[in-house]
Design a protein around this motif. Structure first.
Motif, PDB file in Angstrom:
ATOM      1  N   UNK A  11      -6.401  35.966  -9.242  1.00  0.00           N
ATOM      2  CA  UNK A  11      -6.628  34.507  -8.768  1.00  0.00           C
ATOM      3  C   UNK A  11      -5.358  33.946  -8.492  1.00  0.00           C
ATOM      4  N   UNK A  12      -6.197  32.413  -7.798  1.00  0.00           N
ATOM      5  CA  UNK A  12      -5.454  31.621  -7.792  1.00  0.00           C
ATOM      6  C   UNK A  12      -3.693  31.365  -8.424  1.00  0.00           C
ATOM      7  N   UNK A  13      -4.313  31.395  -9.459  1.00  0.00           N
ATOM      8  CA  UNK A  13      -2.666  30.653 -10.887  1.00  0.00           C
ATOM      9  C   UNK A  13      -1.862  32.440 -10.407  1.00  0.00           C
ATOM     10  N   UNK A  14      -2.728  33.535 -10.071  1.00  0.00           N
ATOM     11  CA  UNK A  14      -1.254  34.125 -10.279  1.00  0.00           C
ATOM     12  C   UNK A  14      -1.136  34.921  -8.926  1.00  0.00           C
ATOM     13  N   UNK A  15      -1.940  34.100  -7.423  1.00  0.00           N
ATOM     14  CA  UNK A  15      -1.234  34.787  -6.582  1.00  0.00           C
ATOM     15  C   UNK A  15      -0.681  33.638  -5.512  1.00  0.00           C
ATOM     16  N   UNK A  16      -0.574  32.721  -5.676  1.00  0.00           N
ATOM     17  CA  UNK A  16       0.302  30.531  -5.070  1.00  0.00           C
ATOM     18  C   UNK A  16       0.596  30.465  -5.554  1.00  0.00           C
ATOM     19  N   UNK A  17       1.935  29.689  -4.812  1.00  0.00           N
ATOM     20  CA  UNK A  17       3.179  29.401  -5.345  1.00  0.00           C
ATOM     21  C   UNK A  17       2.597  28.603  -6.635  1.00  0.00           C
ATOM     22  N   UNK A  18       3.514  28.934  -7.333  1.00  0.00           N
ATOM     23  CA  UNK A  18       3.050  27.283  -8.264  1.00  0.00           C
ATOM     24  C   UNK A  18       3.152  25.530  -7.622  1.00  0.00           C
ATOM     25  N   UNK A  19       2.658  25.059  -8.179  1.00  0.00           N
ATOM     26  CA  UNK A  19       2.532  24.030  -7.433  1.00  0.00           C
ATOM     27  C   UNK A  19       1.011  23.147  -6.950  1.00  0.00           C
ATOM     28  N   UNK A  20       0.911  24.680  -6.505  1.00  0.00           N
ATOM     29  CA  UNK A  20      -0.574  25.194  -5.217  1.00  0.00           C
ATOM     30  C   UNK A  20      -1.442  25.158  -5.499  1.00  0.00           C
ATOM     31  N   UNK A  21      -3.295  24.173  -5.126  1.00  0.00           N
ATOM     32  CA  UNK A  21      -3.835  24.620  -5.472  1.00  0.00           C
ATOM     33  C   UNK A  21      -5.199  25.364  -4.276  1.00  0.00           C
ATOM     34  N   UNK A  36      -0.861  20.912  -2.069  1.00  0.00           N
ATOM     35  CA  UNK A  36       1.208  21.040  -3.047  1.00  0.00           C
ATOM     36  C   UNK A  36       1.145  19.658  -4.244  1.00  0.00           C
ATOM     37  N   UNK A  37       1.937  19.702  -5.091  1.00  0.00           N
ATOM     38  CA  UNK A  37       2.458  18.822  -6.029  1.00  0.00           C
ATOM     39  C   UNK A  37       2.238  18.068  -5.164  1.00  0.00           C
ATOM     40  N   UNK A  38       2.462  17.659  -4.529  1.00  0.00           N
ATOM     41  CA  UNK A  38       2.888  16.018  -3.618  1.00  0.00           C
ATOM     42  C   UNK A  38       1.689  15.534  -3.173  1.00  0.00           C
ATOM     43  N   UNK A  39       0.352  16.222  -3.024  1.00  0.00           N
ATOM     44  CA  UNK A  39      -0.232  15.630  -2.426  1.00  0.00           C
ATOM     45  C   UNK A  39      -0.571  16.221  -1.718  1.00  0.00           C
TER      46      UNK A  39
END
Length: 157
Positions: A11-21, A36-39
């Motif tokens: 899943x994205x939550x497991x495979x992507x770095x934190x803050x990245x969707x 990312x978290x900064x937009x």
């Protein structure tokens, strides 16, 4: 329907770095878009859902081609195995194609090479001999396992 053992980890939550969707997919270029978290927006490599990403709108860094030296290095590690296989095949070939040394027979006897269809009885009878006499001269002779190419000592006919 049962889920696979590692399906929860895909899943994205497991495979992507934190803050990245993951926010989109462009079917024309076959690239996924991320935020990312900064937009800031990011893009993945063509055809890959996960993997290396680069800022959106910028070209991905060029992939480094494999140099001829690197290709040589790969084969260099396999060379000892190829040499080993060749040596084993040569030894087997030598063993299979080698002709046995002629059998040395006592005085009054001659060397006889068994032909296809020969039996102990035929060989002994052709020389006016008995099978027991043939077995006595050829120590360890097993008439049931007589094969073409075997060598025997027989009386001179």
């Amino acid at each position: 329907m049962s889920r696979g053992r590692y399906e929860a980890l895909d899943s994205d939550a497991e495979r992507l770095p934190s803050g990245l969707e993951r926010v989109g997919y462009d079917a024309d270029t076959q690239t996924y878009s991320y935020r990312d978290g900064d937009g800031n927006y990011w893009e993945g490599e063509e055809g890959n859902r996960y993997g290396n990403i680069h800022p959106a709108g910028q070209r991905p860094p060029p992939s480094t081609p494999i140099s001829p030296k690197a290709r040589y290095d790969d084969w260099r590690y396999l060379a000892p195995w190829f040499v080993l296989v060749v040596v084993v095949l040569l030894v087997l070939w030598r063993f299979v194609t080698s002709t046995p040394a002629p059998l040395s027979c006592a005085e009054g006897l001659e060397n006889y090479v068994v032909a296809k269809g020969d039996t102990c009885w035929n060989i002994a009878d052709d020389r006016g001999w008995t099978v027991d006499g043939l077995k006595e001269v050829n120590d360890g002779l097993n008439c049931d396992k007589l094969m073409p190419g075997d060598q025997l000592c027989v009386h001179v006919a």
